[in-house]
Every structure is written in structure tokens, then in C-alpha cells.
Design a protein around this motif. Structure first.
Motif, PDB file in Angstrom:
ATOM      1  N   ALA A 183     132.665 -19.741  20.667  1.00  0.00           N
ATOM      2  CA  ALA A 183     131.162 -18.441  21.327  1.00  0.00           C
ATOM      3  C   ALA A 183     130.055 -18.647  20.096  1.00  0.00           C
ATOM      4  O   ALA A 183     128.948 -18.471  20.849  1.00  0.00           O
ATOM      5  CB  ALA A 183     131.750 -16.872  20.721  1.00  0.00           C
ATOM      6  N   ALA A 184     130.147 -18.650  19.093  1.00  0.00           N
ATOM      7  CA  ALA A 184     129.183 -18.362  18.542  1.00  0.00           C
ATOM      8  C   ALA A 184     127.732 -19.462  17.994  1.00  0.00           C
ATOM      9  O   ALA A 184     126.488 -19.547  18.658  1.00  0.00           O
ATOM     10  CB  ALA A 184     129.446 -18.289  16.703  1.00  0.00           C
ATOM     11  N   MET A 185     128.419 -20.798  17.987  1.00  0.00           N
ATOM     12  CA  MET A 185     127.585 -21.967  18.329  1.00  0.00           C
ATOM     13  C   MET A 185     127.327 -22.361  19.342  1.00  0.00           C
ATOM     14  O   MET A 185     126.591 -22.748  19.425  1.00  0.00           O
ATOM     15  CB  MET A 185     128.994 -22.668  17.651  1.00  0.00           C
ATOM     16  CG  MET A 185     128.830 -23.235  15.650  1.00  0.00           C
ATOM     17  SD  MET A 185     127.920 -22.621  14.468  1.00  0.00           S
ATOM     18  CE  MET A 185     127.774 -21.149  14.391  1.00  0.00           C
ATOM     19  N   CYS A 186     127.984 -21.318  20.554  1.00  0.00           N
ATOM     20  CA  CYS A 186     127.842 -22.233  21.873  1.00  0.00           C
ATOM     21  C   CYS A 186     127.008 -21.525  22.139  1.00  0.00           C
ATOM     22  O   CYS A 186     125.175 -22.617  22.190  1.00  0.00           O
ATOM     23  CB  CYS A 186     128.925 -21.933  22.519  1.00  0.00           C
ATOM     24  SG  CYS A 186     130.101 -23.010  22.658  1.00  0.00           S
ATOM     25  N   MET A 187     126.411 -20.182  21.779  1.00  0.00           N
ATOM     26  CA  MET A 187     125.290 -18.892  21.463  1.00  0.00           C
ATOM     27  C   MET A 187     124.158 -19.707  21.521  1.00  0.00           C
ATOM     28  O   MET A 187     123.220 -20.212  21.415  1.00  0.00           O
ATOM     29  CB  MET A 187     125.418 -17.843  21.328  1.00  0.00           C
ATOM     30  CG  MET A 187     126.314 -17.064  22.239  1.00  0.00           C
ATOM     31  SD  MET A 187     126.796 -15.388  21.234  1.00  0.00           S
ATOM     32  CE  MET A 187     124.855 -15.016  21.132  1.00  0.00           C
ATOM     33  N   PHE A 241     117.640 -14.834  27.601  1.00  0.00           N
ATOM     34  CA  PHE A 241     118.380 -14.279  26.357  1.00  0.00           C
ATOM     35  C   PHE A 241     119.422 -13.328  26.525  1.00  0.00           C
ATOM     36  O   PHE A 241     120.277 -12.886  25.471  1.00  0.00           O
ATOM     37  CB  PHE A 241     117.411 -13.497  25.620  1.00  0.00           C
ATOM     38  CG  PHE A 241     115.694 -14.617  25.194  1.00  0.00           C
ATOM     39  CD1 PHE A 241     116.381 -14.998  24.583  1.00  0.00           C
ATOM     40  CD2 PHE A 241     114.410 -14.401  26.662  1.00  0.00           C
ATOM     41  CE1 PHE A 241     115.165 -15.660  23.815  1.00  0.00           C
ATOM     42  CE2 PHE A 241     114.031 -14.972  25.996  1.00  0.00           C
ATOM     43  CZ  PHE A 241     113.585 -16.117  25.162  1.00  0.00           C
ATOM     44  N   PHE A 242     119.220 -12.238  27.708  1.00  0.00           N
ATOM     45  CA  PHE A 242     120.066 -11.391  28.182  1.00  0.00           C
ATOM     46  C   PHE A 242     121.600 -11.912  27.687  1.00  0.00           C
ATOM     47  O   PHE A 242     122.728 -11.841  27.813  1.00  0.00           O
ATOM     48  CB  PHE A 242     119.979 -11.159  29.743  1.00  0.00           C
ATOM     49  CG  PHE A 242     119.373 -10.097  30.110  1.00  0.00           C
ATOM     50  CD1 PHE A 242     118.650  -8.765  28.118  1.00  0.00           C
ATOM     51  CD2 PHE A 242     117.735  -9.694  30.516  1.00  0.00           C
ATOM     52  CE1 PHE A 242     117.438  -8.730  27.996  1.00  0.00           C
ATOM     53  CE2 PHE A 242     116.487  -8.632  30.235  1.00  0.00           C
ATOM     54  CZ  PHE A 242     116.808  -8.092  29.256  1.00  0.00           C
ATOM     55  N   VAL A 243     121.788 -13.442  28.377  1.00  0.00           N
ATOM     56  CA  VAL A 243     122.932 -14.194  28.962  1.00  0.00           C
ATOM     57  C   VAL A 243     123.914 -14.348  27.446  1.00  0.00           C
ATOM     58  O   VAL A 243     124.882 -14.222  27.294  1.00  0.00           O
ATOM     59  CB  VAL A 243     122.532 -15.471  29.548  1.00  0.00           C
ATOM     60  CG1 VAL A 243     122.308 -15.710  31.264  1.00  0.00           C
ATOM     61  CG2 VAL A 243     122.100 -16.915  28.078  1.00  0.00           C
ATOM     62  N   ASN A 244     122.836 -14.203  26.471  1.00  0.00           N
ATOM     63  CA  ASN A 244     123.686 -13.764  24.637  1.00  0.00           C
ATOM     64  C   ASN A 244     124.447 -12.574  24.655  1.00  0.00           C
ATOM     65  O   ASN A 244     125.622 -12.565  23.686  1.00  0.00           O
ATOM     66  CB  ASN A 244     122.414 -14.837  23.867  1.00  0.00           C
ATOM     67  CG  ASN A 244     122.096 -16.265  23.735  1.00  0.00           C
ATOM     68  OD1 ASN A 244     123.183 -16.625  24.520  1.00  0.00           O
ATOM     69  ND2 ASN A 244     121.255 -15.864  23.697  1.00  0.00           N
ATOM     70  N   LEU A 270     123.214 -10.050  14.545  1.00  0.00           N
ATOM     71  CA  LEU A 270     121.946 -10.144  14.400  1.00  0.00           C
ATOM     72  C   LEU A 270     121.510 -11.116  15.274  1.00  0.00           C
ATOM     73  O   LEU A 270     120.538 -10.407  15.947  1.00  0.00           O
ATOM     74  CB  LEU A 270     121.626 -10.264  13.124  1.00  0.00           C
ATOM     75  CG  LEU A 270     120.084 -10.397  12.584  1.00  0.00           C
ATOM     76  CD1 LEU A 270     119.137  -9.226  13.060  1.00  0.00           C
ATOM     77  CD2 LEU A 270     119.386 -11.071  11.199  1.00  0.00           C
ATOM     78  N   PHE A 271     121.835 -11.317  15.805  1.00  0.00           N
ATOM     79  CA  PHE A 271     121.805 -12.585  17.139  1.00  0.00           C
ATOM     80  C   PHE A 271     121.684 -12.205  18.531  1.00  0.00           C
ATOM     81  O   PHE A 271     120.489 -12.416  19.227  1.00  0.00           O
ATOM     82  CB  PHE A 271     122.368 -14.669  16.800  1.00  0.00           C
ATOM     83  CG  PHE A 271     121.969 -14.887  17.994  1.00  0.00           C
ATOM     84  CD1 PHE A 271     121.403 -15.840  17.296  1.00  0.00           C
ATOM     85  CD2 PHE A 271     122.175 -15.178  19.019  1.00  0.00           C
ATOM     86  CE1 PHE A 271     120.626 -17.242  17.964  1.00  0.00           C
ATOM     87  CE2 PHE A 271     121.556 -16.383  19.595  1.00  0.00           C
ATOM     88  CZ  PHE A 271     120.893 -17.068  19.567  1.00  0.00           C
ATOM     89  N   GLY A 312     128.193 -12.670  22.870  1.00  0.00           N
ATOM     90  CA  GLY A 312     127.637 -11.676  21.061  1.00  0.00           C
ATOM     91  C   GLY A 312     128.865 -10.945  20.957  1.00  0.00           C
ATOM     92  O   GLY A 312     129.562 -10.391  20.039  1.00  0.00           O
ATOM     93  N   VAL A 313     128.502  -9.649  21.770  1.00  0.00           N
ATOM     94  CA  VAL A 313     129.440  -8.696  21.909  1.00  0.00           C
ATOM     95  C   VAL A 313     130.780  -8.609  21.631  1.00  0.00           C
ATOM     96  O   VAL A 313     132.038  -8.426  20.893  1.00  0.00           O
ATOM     97  CB  VAL A 313     129.246  -7.511  22.804  1.00  0.00           C
ATOM     98  CG1 VAL A 313     129.650  -6.516  22.400  1.00  0.00           C
ATOM     99  CG2 VAL A 313     127.770  -6.864  22.587  1.00  0.00           C
TER     100      VAL A 313
END
Length: 484
Positions: free
Chosen positions: A23-27, A173-176, A90-91, A180-181
Motif C-alpha cells: 500500500a505504501a509503495m503504491c502510493m 492527492f486526496f486519493v492517498n 507523514l506522507f 494511507g490511513v
């Protein structure tokens, strides 16, 4: 129901590591390319010139490169789980701030924070993954590694264009945020606590040399093609950045507690993997940069057609993960990479053959083959290169590997642009395909040279560790093998 059952996690730690990492690397991978198609809309939204909107990407790329040198030390000092989840949080917060930005300055600042977090996420996330899975199990990680590195960056431009056209650039940006949460929550509850090797004192001098050096050189390589290599900002950044990095290397080799353990590159296998990462990244990123220009400037295709022409490369990379999973244990890293790399160089070179680029289906087929064959080599190198690296050194080694790969990609783009500008001159401006084809041949040359380095990889794939001595001497128990 017992207290033990109530507190037992429902998700196994290994599964949680894979899910959160992916998930993190996809973002992070998506964010590296999704903003490019929206820069015109961003500039118009704030009443700024398009050139000013380019600082949005400048801030992200420079901040990402500048954060890489400290990633290994922070992971060892604070723990990979803590740094990874902190960077992810933070991202995510910076993504929300970018989407809500009221002016260009705030957006640029938010992108810089995203870049810092993204620069920590990649090496620390890979360290967490590789410390969770021992060398003989990492072949199966090919399916995990390829998704954020191949599919997400390829999806970025078309997804960015779609969201900007049908919603607004804020949604880039909102798609992250929801992803992320959820990833932070899953990681907080599911990732296992880890005890890291003690980190030494922070190397202030190494930080003051390596961090600005890498950031300045990345800026020069990234923006030299568009701003011109003789532009004062590019020229000064390139010379100063290269000088600082040379000084940083000398300092790190002499330091008793270096920020970057450059001596790890003296390991035969890891050193070869680092050089292969630089050359293959230069070849892959170079051809992905040059060919769309050939498609548009020389052949008259639209920007959308040019972007879609390289998309099959991502599909080939996805299939490469399946190939590595099946072939690497049978052939070993040396043979697999030594066969795949010259084939990949030949495929890249075919894109420069007159008449090939004029056929849409020939282009799609060759791009698919680039992803399949070169992706097989890249994943093989990434898995095999860390076979002899101890868990204590994995964080530092992953930081070095990421830095080298990042610089390799920037070098490939810069070299391709230099050939187009210098070798082509006015012919490039008039739409002649010659300079672009020469640049593609140069990127194929990077891949071809890497074949020689592949001969330094180990012959055999990583094997499971031997059984403990007591188990090896104990008599076999009927049926025990079936239970294992």
C-alpha cells in the motif's frame, strides 16, 4: 473466551508486512508520476505560469533524493517499524495538505514534505520486507516488488489526466488519504515489533555533504533536459552536487561511524548488484523517456498516444514477477540475468529501427517485451544482491541500493536528453527521428554493458539455511517430513 484469544492479532505479521508495504509503495510510486499531466491545471488554478508550477515536481524530486542518505541510519536508530509507519503517516498528512493547498507556495511545501517521507519509505520499507523474509524466501517477493515499481508509475499519467479532467487536480492527492490511513492502522496493529542493531552516533559531516550533494545532483539531472544544461541553476547545481558527493564518498570511507556504509559495495555480489541497478535503471528510464518523444516529435502522435504506447511495459513487468518466481530457483541469478540482459538490450535497440515506431502494434509488443525481459533481470538482481547481506546491514545496504538506482534513472534520462540536444541539434527541433533513435541506442547500450557485470552474480539461488546441528543428528521420525 480467554484473554489470549481476545488479543491475538487476526492478521499474521508476514501478511501485514506485505500488505502495508504494498500500500505504501503504491502510493509513493503513483505520486511520482500522477501530477505531471495536471501541472497546467495547477498553474491555471492559482493564476501562475506553467513554469512556476514545475516547482511542484522539483520540490518532490529534490526532497526525495535528499532524504535517502539518512534512511538507513534512522531505521537502525529508531526501528524500521517506527520509521516506516511514521513516514507513511507523514506522507498521508502531506497528501491531504497538498489537496487543500490554497496557493502554490503551500502546495510546493506539501510536495517537499511528501518527498522527504517518500525518500524514507522506499529503503526503510524494503528493509522491513527483507528482514521479515530470509534470502531463500525472497524469490516469492517478486510479485510484491513489481506492483509499486512497475504498475503504479505507469498508471500515474493516465489516472492523473482522468482525475484532473473529470474531478479536479486536488483529487490527485486526496486519493492517498484513505489508503494511507488504513495502511497506518493496519501496520500499527499488525506489524511485529523488531529489535534492530544499535546505530552509531549520527554522522553530521556525512549528512552535510551527502544530503545536499544528492539533492543538487538530482535537480541538475532531472531538470537539465527541460531547462538546458547551461542554465545557471542547472550548471551550478550539477557541479556543486557532484563535488559534494565526491567529498562525501571520501569522508564516508574514512569515517569510523559513517552515515552511509559505502564499504558494503566492496562485497562482490552486492557491489555487482549496485552497478547493475545503476545501469538497468539508466536503460529503462532512458528508453521510457526518449521513446514517447520520438513518437510525438518525429511521428506526430498525440501525448495520450505516446503515453499509452509505453504502458504495455508495465504489463510485461507484472508478468516478469511470475517468471522470476519460477525461473530463478532453477537457473540461478547469474544465468538468468546474463541471458535476460542482452535480450533486453536487443529489444530496446529494435525500437530505434526505422519503420518499427510507425507500427502501433509493433511498439506495444516491443514495450511489453522490454518490461518482461528487462524486468526479469531487474528483479533477479534486486533479490540476489542481498543474499550475503546480514540483517544488521540490510538497512544501510538498502539505502545505498536505492540511492544508486535513483541516480541511475536520472542518469539515463539526462544522457538521452543530451544526445537529442547535442547530437541532433536543429534536426531534433525539425522532427527528424535520427537524434531520438540515437538516444534510444544509447539507453540500449547501458543495458548491454550490464551483461558483463551480471557475470559477477552468484551461480546458485539462495538456499534455505542448514538445519540446527541437533536436528541434523537426530534420527528421522516417520511422518515428520509430511508434517513439515
Amino acid at each position: 473466551m480467554s484473554r489470549e484469544l481476545l488479543v491475538r492479532p487476526r492478521i499474521r505479521p508476514r501478511v501485514a508486512v506485505v500488505l502495508v508495504y504494498t500500500a505504501a509503495m503504491c502510493m509513493n510510486g503513483l505520486d511520482a508520476t500522477i501530477v505531471n499531466p495536471a501541472l497546467f491545471a495547477v498553474a491555471r488554478s492559482f493564476g501562475e505560469p506553467v513554469a512556476a508550477a514545475g516547482t511542484v515536481e522539483t520540490a518532490f524530486l529534490v526532497a526525495l533524493a535528499a532524504a535517502l542518505p539518512v534512511a538507513g541510519w534512522l531505521g537502525d536508530r529508531l526501528g524500521t517499524k517506527r520509521v516506516f509507519l511514521g513516514s507513511l503517516a507523514l506522507f498521508t498528512a502531506a497528501s491531504a495538505a497538498c489537496g487543500l493547498a490554497p496557493d502554490l507556495g503551500t502546495l510546493v511545501l506539501g510536495r517537499a514534505v511528501q518527498g522527504v517521507a517518500g525518500g524514507l519509505l522506499t529503503p526503510v520499507g524494503m528493509t522491513l520486507l527483507f528482514r521479515t523474509f530470509p534470502p531463500h524466501e525472497r524469490v516469492k517477493l517478486a510479485k510484491v516488488l513489481v506492483v509499486p515499481t512497475a504498475l503504479m508509475p505507469a498508471l500515474g499519467p493516465p489516472l492523473g489526466g482522468f482525475l484532473t479532467e473529470h474531478l479536479s487536480w486536488h483529487w490527485l492527492f486526496f486519493v492517498n488519504v484513505p489508503v494511507g490511513v488504513l495502511a497506518v492502522l493496519l501496520g500499527g496493529f499488525g506489524l511485529p515489533p523488531r529489535s534492530e542493531a544499535p546505530a552509531g552516533a549520527f554522522d553530521v559531516r556525512g549528512f552535510l555533504l551527502a544530503t545536499p550533494g544528492l539533492g543538487l545532483l538530482s535537480y541538475a539531472l532531472g531538470f537539465g533536459p527541460s531547462l538546458g544544461w547551461t542554465a545557471p541553476a542547472v550548471a551550478v547545481s550539477g557541479v556543486l552536487g557532484a563535488g559534494l558527493l565526491v567529498a562525501a564518498v571520501r569522508d564516508q570511507l574514512r569515517s569510523p561511524e559513517p552515515l552511509l556504509r559505502i564499504r558494503l559495495l566492496s562485497d562482490r555480489v552486492f557491489g555487482a548488484a549496485g552497478l547493475l541497478a545503476l545501469l538497468t535503471a539508466a536503460g529503462l528510464m532512458g528508453v521510457l523517456f526518449v521513446f514517447p518523444l520520438l513518437y510525438q516529435a518525429a511521428l506526430g502522435a498525440s501525448a495520450l498516444d505516446a503515453g499509452l504506447s509505453v504502458f504495455p511495459e508495465a504489463l510485461g513487468l507484472m508478468l516478469a514477477s511470475q517468471a522470476v518466481d519460477r525461473l530463478l530457483p532453477r537457473t540461478g541469478p547469474r544465468l538468468l540475468a546474463a541471458v535476460a540482459l542482452p535480450v533486453a538490450a536487443a529489444v530496446c535497440g529494435m525500437l530505434a529501427v526505422p519503420g518499427v515506431a510507425e507500427s502501433a502494434w509493433a511498439v506495444r509488443g516491443l514495450m511489453f517485451c522490454v518490461g518482461l525481459v528487462l524486468g526479469t533481470a531487474v528483479l533477479t538482481v534486486q533479490i540476489a544482491g542481498f543474499a550475503d547481506i546480514s540483517p544488521a546491514d540490510t538497512g544501510q545496504a538498502m539505502g545505498l541500493f536505492t540511492i544508486v538506482r535513483t541516480l541511475g534513472g536520472a542518469l539515463g534520462i539526462a544522457a538521452g536528453a543530451a544526445v537529442i540536444a547535442g547530437f541532433g541539434g536543429s534536426a531534433a527541433r525539425e522532427g527528424s527521428p535520427g537524434p531520438y533513435r540515437a538516444a534510444i541506442l544509447l539507453t540500449a547500450g547501458f543495458v548491454a554493458v550490464s551483461t558483463l557485470v551480471a557475470l559477477r552474480l552468484p551461480r546458485d539461488a539462495p538456499a534455505p539455511p542448514p538445519l540446527p546441528e541437533d536436528d541434523a543428528r537426530s534420527p528421522a521420525v516417520p511422518g515428520e517430513g509430511a508434517r513439515q
